[in-house]
Design a protein around this motif. Structure first.
Motif, PDB file in Angstrom:
ATOM      1  N   GLY A 193       0.901  -0.813  -0.184  1.00 41.12           N
ATOM      2  CA  GLY A 193       0.429   0.000  -0.289  1.00 41.12           C
ATOM      3  C   GLY A 193       0.751   1.438   0.432  1.00 41.12           C
ATOM      4  N   ARG A 194       0.633   2.274   0.701  1.00 44.62           N
ATOM      5  CA  ARG A 194       1.090   3.741  -0.038  1.00 44.62           C
ATOM      6  C   ARG A 194       1.661   4.237   2.189  1.00 44.62           C
ATOM      7  NH1 ARG A 194       0.441   8.323  -1.693  1.00 44.62           N
ATOM      8  NH2 ARG A 194      -1.229   8.774  -0.271  1.00 44.62           N
ATOM      9  N   LEU A 195       1.466   3.354   2.772  1.00 44.00           N
ATOM     10  CA  LEU A 195       2.145   2.866   4.018  1.00 44.00           C
ATOM     11  C   LEU A 195       2.936   3.361   4.162  1.00 44.00           C
ATOM     12  CD1 LEU A 195      -0.807   2.319   6.562  1.00 44.00           C
ATOM     13  CD2 LEU A 195      -0.555   4.328   6.058  1.00 44.00           C
ATOM     14  N   ARG A 196       3.825   4.552   5.518  1.00 40.23           N
ATOM     15  CA  ARG A 196       5.863   4.418   4.975  1.00 40.23           C
ATOM     16  C   ARG A 196       5.819   3.361   6.689  1.00 40.23           C
ATOM     17  NH1 ARG A 196       7.337  10.789   5.227  1.00 40.23           N
ATOM     18  NH2 ARG A 196       7.788  10.830   2.776  1.00 40.23           N
ATOM     19  N   GLU A 197       4.534   3.106   7.706  1.00 41.57           N
ATOM     20  CA  GLU A 197       5.013   2.812   8.645  1.00 41.57           C
ATOM     21  C   GLU A 197       3.532   2.260   9.210  1.00 41.57           C
ATOM     22  OE1 GLU A 197       5.231   4.939  12.410  1.00 41.57           O
ATOM     23  OE2 GLU A 197       6.181   7.315  11.777  1.00 41.57           O
ATOM     24  N   PRO A 198       3.619   1.522  10.094  1.00 41.77           N
ATOM     25  CA  PRO A 198       1.951   1.535  10.810  1.00 41.77           C
ATOM     26  C   PRO A 198       0.702   2.230  10.725  1.00 41.77           C
ATOM     27  CG  PRO A 198       3.465  -0.341  11.387  1.00 41.77           C
ATOM     28  CD  PRO A 198       4.149   0.804  11.217  1.00 41.77           C
ATOM     29  N   LEU A 199      -0.204   1.913  11.157  1.00 42.00           N
ATOM     30  CA  LEU A 199      -1.432   3.958  11.754  1.00 42.00           C
ATOM     31  C   LEU A 199      -1.801   3.436  12.890  1.00 42.00           C
ATOM     32  CD1 LEU A 199      -4.537   2.054   9.094  1.00 42.00           C
ATOM     33  CD2 LEU A 199      -2.933   4.791   9.529  1.00 42.00           C
ATOM     34  N   LYS A 200      -0.421   2.883  13.708  1.00 38.65           N
ATOM     35  CA  LYS A 200      -0.583   2.811  15.172  1.00 38.65           C
ATOM     36  C   LYS A 200      -0.021   4.318  15.003  1.00 38.65           C
ATOM     37  CE  LYS A 200      -0.074  -1.001  16.292  1.00 38.65           C
ATOM     38  NZ  LYS A 200       0.555  -2.758  16.851  1.00 38.65           N
ATOM     39  N   GLY A 201       0.698   4.306  14.429  1.00 41.97           N
ATOM     40  CA  GLY A 201       1.676   5.693  14.512  1.00 41.97           C
ATOM     41  C   GLY A 201       1.054   6.841  14.689  1.00 41.97           C
ATOM     42  N   ILE A 202      -0.619   6.763  13.892  1.00 44.11           N
ATOM     43  CA  ILE A 202      -0.636   8.158  14.691  1.00 44.11           C
ATOM     44  C   ILE A 202      -1.236   8.523  15.780  1.00 44.11           C
ATOM     45  CG2 ILE A 202      -2.723   8.856  14.760  1.00 44.11           C
ATOM     46  CD1 ILE A 202      -3.579   6.883  12.419  1.00 44.11           C
ATOM     47  N   ARG A 203      -0.507   7.197  17.119  1.00 43.32           N
ATOM     48  CA  ARG A 203      -0.898   7.840  18.374  1.00 43.32           C
ATOM     49  C   ARG A 203       0.065   8.828  18.859  1.00 43.32           C
ATOM     50  NH1 ARG A 203      -0.141   1.336  19.979  1.00 43.32           N
ATOM     51  NH2 ARG A 203      -2.145   1.130  19.900  1.00 43.32           N
ATOM     52  N   ARG A 204       1.155   9.333  18.169  1.00 32.80           N
ATOM     53  CA  ARG A 204       2.311   9.881  19.044  1.00 32.80           C
ATOM     54  C   ARG A 204       1.639  11.629  18.114  1.00 32.80           C
ATOM     55  NH1 ARG A 204       5.435   7.016  14.622  1.00 32.80           N
ATOM     56  NH2 ARG A 204       5.961   9.018  13.746  1.00 32.80           N
ATOM     57  N   ALA A 205       1.168  11.941  16.857  1.00 32.86           N
ATOM     58  CA  ALA A 205       0.362  13.131  16.788  1.00 32.86           C
ATOM     59  C   ALA A 205      -0.059  14.525  17.569  1.00 32.86           C
ATOM     60  CB  ALA A 205      -0.318  12.801  15.301  1.00 32.86           C
ATOM     61  N   ASP A 206       0.360  15.151  17.629  1.00 35.52           N
ATOM     62  CA  ASP A 206      -0.254  16.585  18.814  1.00 35.52           C
ATOM     63  C   ASP A 206      -1.513  17.071  17.900  1.00 35.52           C
ATOM     64  OD1 ASP A 206       1.896  15.923  20.743  1.00 35.52           O
ATOM     65  OD2 ASP A 206       3.300  16.475  19.314  1.00 35.52           O
ATOM     66  N   ILE A 207      -1.180  17.267  16.709  1.00 31.51           N
ATOM     67  CA  ILE A 207      -2.473  17.415  15.686  1.00 31.51           C
ATOM     68  C   ILE A 207      -2.170  17.055  15.066  1.00 31.51           C
ATOM     69  CG2 ILE A 207      -2.863  20.112  14.558  1.00 31.51           C
ATOM     70  CD1 ILE A 207      -1.061  21.187  16.645  1.00 31.51           C
ATOM     71  N   ALA A 225      -9.522   5.112  12.212  1.00 31.39           N
ATOM     72  CA  ALA A 225      -7.802   4.893  12.260  1.00 31.39           C
ATOM     73  C   ALA A 225      -7.504   6.114  13.540  1.00 31.39           C
ATOM     74  CB  ALA A 225      -7.073   5.382  11.153  1.00 31.39           C
ATOM     75  N   ILE A 226      -8.435   7.319  12.930  1.00 33.91           N
ATOM     76  CA  ILE A 226      -7.835   7.991  13.981  1.00 33.91           C
ATOM     77  C   ILE A 226      -9.347   8.457  15.306  1.00 33.91           C
ATOM     78  CG2 ILE A 226      -7.956  10.778  14.871  1.00 33.91           C
ATOM     79  CD1 ILE A 226      -8.332  11.377  11.486  1.00 33.91           C
ATOM     80  N   LYS A 227      -9.829   8.030  15.244  1.00 32.16           N
ATOM     81  CA  LYS A 227     -10.646   7.282  16.262  1.00 32.16           C
ATOM     82  C   LYS A 227     -10.763   6.269  16.820  1.00 32.16           C
ATOM     83  CE  LYS A 227     -15.291   8.675  14.298  1.00 32.16           C
ATOM     84  NZ  LYS A 227     -16.294   8.123  13.489  1.00 32.16           N
ATOM     85  N   ARG A 228      -9.735   4.906  16.525  1.00 31.14           N
ATOM     86  CA  ARG A 228      -9.334   3.926  17.002  1.00 31.14           C
ATOM     87  C   ARG A 228      -7.525   4.417  17.634  1.00 31.14           C
ATOM     88  NH1 ARG A 228      -7.433  -1.604  14.101  1.00 31.14           N
ATOM     89  NH2 ARG A 228      -6.286  -2.485  15.886  1.00 31.14           N
ATOM     90  N   TYR A 229      -6.779   4.789  17.476  1.00 32.75           N
ATOM     91  CA  TYR A 229      -5.585   5.282  17.804  1.00 32.75           C
ATOM     92  C   TYR A 229      -4.921   6.666  18.374  1.00 32.75           C
ATOM     93  CZ  TYR A 229      -4.396   1.020  15.091  1.00 32.75           C
ATOM     94  OH  TYR A 229      -4.098   0.328  13.716  1.00 32.75           O
ATOM     95  N   ASN A 230      -6.315   7.773  18.651  1.00 29.66           N
ATOM     96  CA  ASN A 230      -5.647   8.897  19.054  1.00 29.66           C
ATOM     97  C   ASN A 230      -6.797   9.747  18.893  1.00 29.66           C
ATOM     98  OD1 ASN A 230      -4.795  11.112  19.848  1.00 29.66           O
ATOM     99  ND2 ASN A 230      -2.188  11.545  18.769  1.00 29.66           N
ATOM    100  N   PRO A 231      -7.576   9.263  19.276  1.00 30.06           N
ATOM    101  CA  PRO A 231      -9.464   9.836  19.412  1.00 30.06           C
ATOM    102  C   PRO A 231      -9.115  11.425  19.681  1.00 30.06           C
ATOM    103  CG  PRO A 231      -9.277   8.126  21.433  1.00 30.06           C
ATOM    104  CD  PRO A 231      -7.514   8.115  20.242  1.00 30.06           C
ATOM    105  N   THR A 232      -8.672  11.336  20.960  1.00 28.10           N
ATOM    106  CA  THR A 232      -7.978  13.432  21.750  1.00 28.10           C
ATOM    107  C   THR A 232      -7.214  14.609  20.859  1.00 28.10           C
ATOM    108  OG1 THR A 232      -6.537  12.688  22.511  1.00 28.10           O
ATOM    109  CG2 THR A 232      -9.118  11.920  23.353  1.00 28.10           C
ATOM    110  N   ALA A 233      -6.333  13.677  19.780  1.00 31.43           N
ATOM    111  CA  ALA A 233      -5.793  14.825  19.092  1.00 31.43           C
ATOM    112  C   ALA A 233      -6.793  15.701  18.272  1.00 31.43           C
ATOM    113  CB  ALA A 233      -4.809  14.341  17.948  1.00 31.43           C
ATOM    114  N   PRO A 234      -6.454  17.441  18.754  1.00 31.17           N
ATOM    115  CA  PRO A 234      -6.856  18.103  18.100  1.00 31.17           C
ATOM    116  C   PRO A 234      -6.578  17.579  16.132  1.00 31.17           C
ATOM    117  CG  PRO A 234      -5.433  18.926  19.643  1.00 31.17           C
ATOM    118  CD  PRO A 234      -5.363  17.355  19.572  1.00 31.17           C
ATOM    119  N   LEU A 235      -8.073  17.864  16.120  1.00 34.21           N
ATOM    120  CA  LEU A 235      -8.653  17.684  14.676  1.00 34.21           C
ATOM    121  C   LEU A 235      -8.755  18.468  13.659  1.00 34.21           C
ATOM    122  CD1 LEU A 235      -8.415  15.058  12.631  1.00 34.21           C
ATOM    123  CD2 LEU A 235     -11.138  14.482  13.217  1.00 34.21           C
TER     124      LEU A 235
END
Length: 369
Positions: A193-207, A225-235
Motif C-alpha cells: 500500500g502507501r504507508l511508511r509505517e503502521p497506522l498506530k503511528g497516529i498515536r504520536r500526533a499532537d495535531i 483509524a484516528i478514532k481508534r489510535y488517537n481520538p483526543t488529538a485536535p483535528l
C-alpha cells in the motif's frame, strides 16, 4: 527514467502497489518490515535511543504515506504564520533526491536564495522561493542543520519538513497530515500500500490535519483509524486554494491565458497526479493528454521535446504543470508552446482555532513569545 518510454499516461493514481502475485511473494518481507518499524518506534517511545534537542522550539510536519498529502503547502502556511508572529524561523529538510545528498546546503539565509533546485531539492527550493524571509537549510541530519541555522542565522523556531519519521530529533509538536480520501487497500505498508509505517503511528500526533476531504465527511478509513489510535488529538481540515496560472519561464502570473479552445496537455511528476488534474478541470481546462512521471523526477530535454511534439500533434494550446515541476523544467528549452504552472495554497477551515492550538502546544502566548 531516462527516455520517453518511461512516461506514464494511464489514469490511475500512482501508489506503491505492485502486481498481486508479486505482493503475495513479498508478504513475509512486508511483515518483517512492519515488525522492525514497530520495534523501532517502541524503542524511541521508551527513550532507549539517544534523542537530540535544539535550543529552540521544533515543529514536525509529516505524514504516514509515501507522498501526496500536502506537506509542503502546510509547511509554508505554518512558517509564514510564525514569521508574522515575529519568530526567526528555519525550515529543516533532508532535500529528497537532490545532488550531493550528504552535504549541508543553505537554500536561503532568510534574505536571499543561495542554492539551486538540483542542489537543494525541489521542495526546499520551492519553500525558499515562496518565503524569502525564512531560512531553509538542508541536510539528512536535521539536528546538524538546526545547529547551523542557530549559530549562523540566529534561528529560534524550527520546522521539520517531512519529519514525522525522523525521530532522532526532539520536537515540541508533531503535526500529522492524513489524506481523507485514502481507501482501505492503500492503508497497508509499502509496497503493498502507501504507508511508511503502521497506522498506530497516529498515536504520536499532537495535531492532525485531514487533507483532500469533502466538508462534512464523517466516515472514512482514515477517520476510523484516528478514532481508534488517537481520538483526543485536535483535528482540523484543510483544502487547496487555486491561486492561478503562472508562466514557467519568468515566473509571472498569466493575465490573459493563451486559450481559445482551453485544450491542454498536463505534465507532472508528483505522488498524486489525479488531484492536480482535477484542479485543472476546475479551471475549465480540457486535458487532452496526461503525462505522469514518478514523484520528484528530473526531466531531460528529450522527454520535454516528446511532450511538446505530442501537444502539437493533438492541437493543444499549452502544457500545464505544477509549481514543483516548473522548478525542474525552467532550465530546459521549452520552445514557443506556452508552458504554465498552477500555483496552489492551503487553507485551514478552522484557521483561528488551529493557530491557537499550535501556540498552546508550543506553550507560547497567542500574540507571540
Amino acid at each position: 527514467m531516462n527516455d520517453i518510454g518511461s512516461i506514464r499516461e494511464d489514469r490511475g493514481t500512482i501508489t506503491g502497489k505492485t502486481s498481486s502475485p508479486l505482493i503475495l511473494l513479498m508478504l513475509p518481507l512486508i511483515k518483517l518490515y512492519q515488525w522492525f518499524l514497530e520495534w523501532r518506534n517502541w524503542m524511541w517511545d521508551r527513550g532507549l535511543f539517544t534523542l537530540r534537542r535544539l535550543s529552540g522550539k521544533v515543529i514536525s510536519i509529516g505524514n504516514l504515506t509515501v507522498g501526496g498529502t500536502g506537506k509542503t503547502p502546510l509547511t509554508l502556511y505554518v512558517a509564514r504564520f510564525l514569521h508574522q508572529k515575529g519568530f526567526r524561523v528555519a525550515v529543516l529538510s533532508r532535500g529528497y533526491k537532490r545532488e550531493k545528498k550528504r552535504a549541508l546546503a543553505v537554500v536561503s539565509d532568510g534574505e536571499k536564495i543561495l542554492s539551486s533546485p538540483r542542489y537543494a531539492g525541489d521542495e526546499p527550493y520551492l519553500i525558499a522561493r515562496n518565503l524569502p524571509a525564512v531560512a531553509v537549510v538542508v541536510h539528512p541530519d536535521r539536528y546538524r542543520a538546526g545547529q547551523w541555522a542557530e549559530e549562523k542565522l540566529g534561528a529560534e523556531m524550527y520546522l521539520l519538513d517531512d519529519g514525522f519519521q525522523h525521530r532522532r530529533l526532539w520536537r515540541d509538536v508533531d503535526i500529522l497530515l492524513l489524506d481523507g480520501n485514502e481507501i482501505q487497500p492503500e492503508l497497508h505498508l509499502f509496497p503493498r500500500g502507501r504507508l511508511r509505517e503502521p497506522l498506530k503511528g497516529i498515536r504520536r500526533a499532537d495535531i492532525i490535519v485531514i487533507t483532500q476531504s469533502a466538508p462534512g465527511q464523517s466516515h472514512s478509513p482514515v477517520l476510523e483509524a484516528i478514532k481508534r489510535y488517537n481520538p483526543t488529538a485536535p483535528l482540523f481540515y484543510s483544502q487547496r486554494l487555486l491561486k492561478g496560472l503562472f508562466w514557467v519561464k519568468g515566473d509571472r502570473k498569466v493575465r490573459e491565458p493563451p486559450f481559445r479552445t482551453r485544450r491542454v496537455v498536463s505534465l507532472c511528476a508528483i505522488a498524486q497526479p489525479l488531484y492536480f488534474e482535477e484542479d485543472l478541470r476546475q479551471l475549465q481546462l480540457e486535458i487532452v493528454r496526461s503525462f505522469r512521471f514518478r514523484d520528484h523526477h528530473w526531466y531531460n530535454q528529450k522527454e520535454v521535446n516528446a511532450v511538446v511534439s505530442t501537444a502539437r500533434q493533438l492541437n493543444t494550446e499549452a502544457v500545464v504543470t505544477t509549481e514543483k515541476d516548473a522548478l525542474r523544467l525552467s532550465q530546459l528549452k521549452l520552445g514557443d508552446l506556452p508552458f504554465l504552472y498552477l500555483k496552489i495554497d492551503i487553507e485551514i477551515r478552522e484557521q483561528e482555532e488551529f493557530q491557537q492550538t499550535l501556540m498552546s502546544k508550543l506553550r507560547l502566548n497567542p500574540e507571540g513569545e
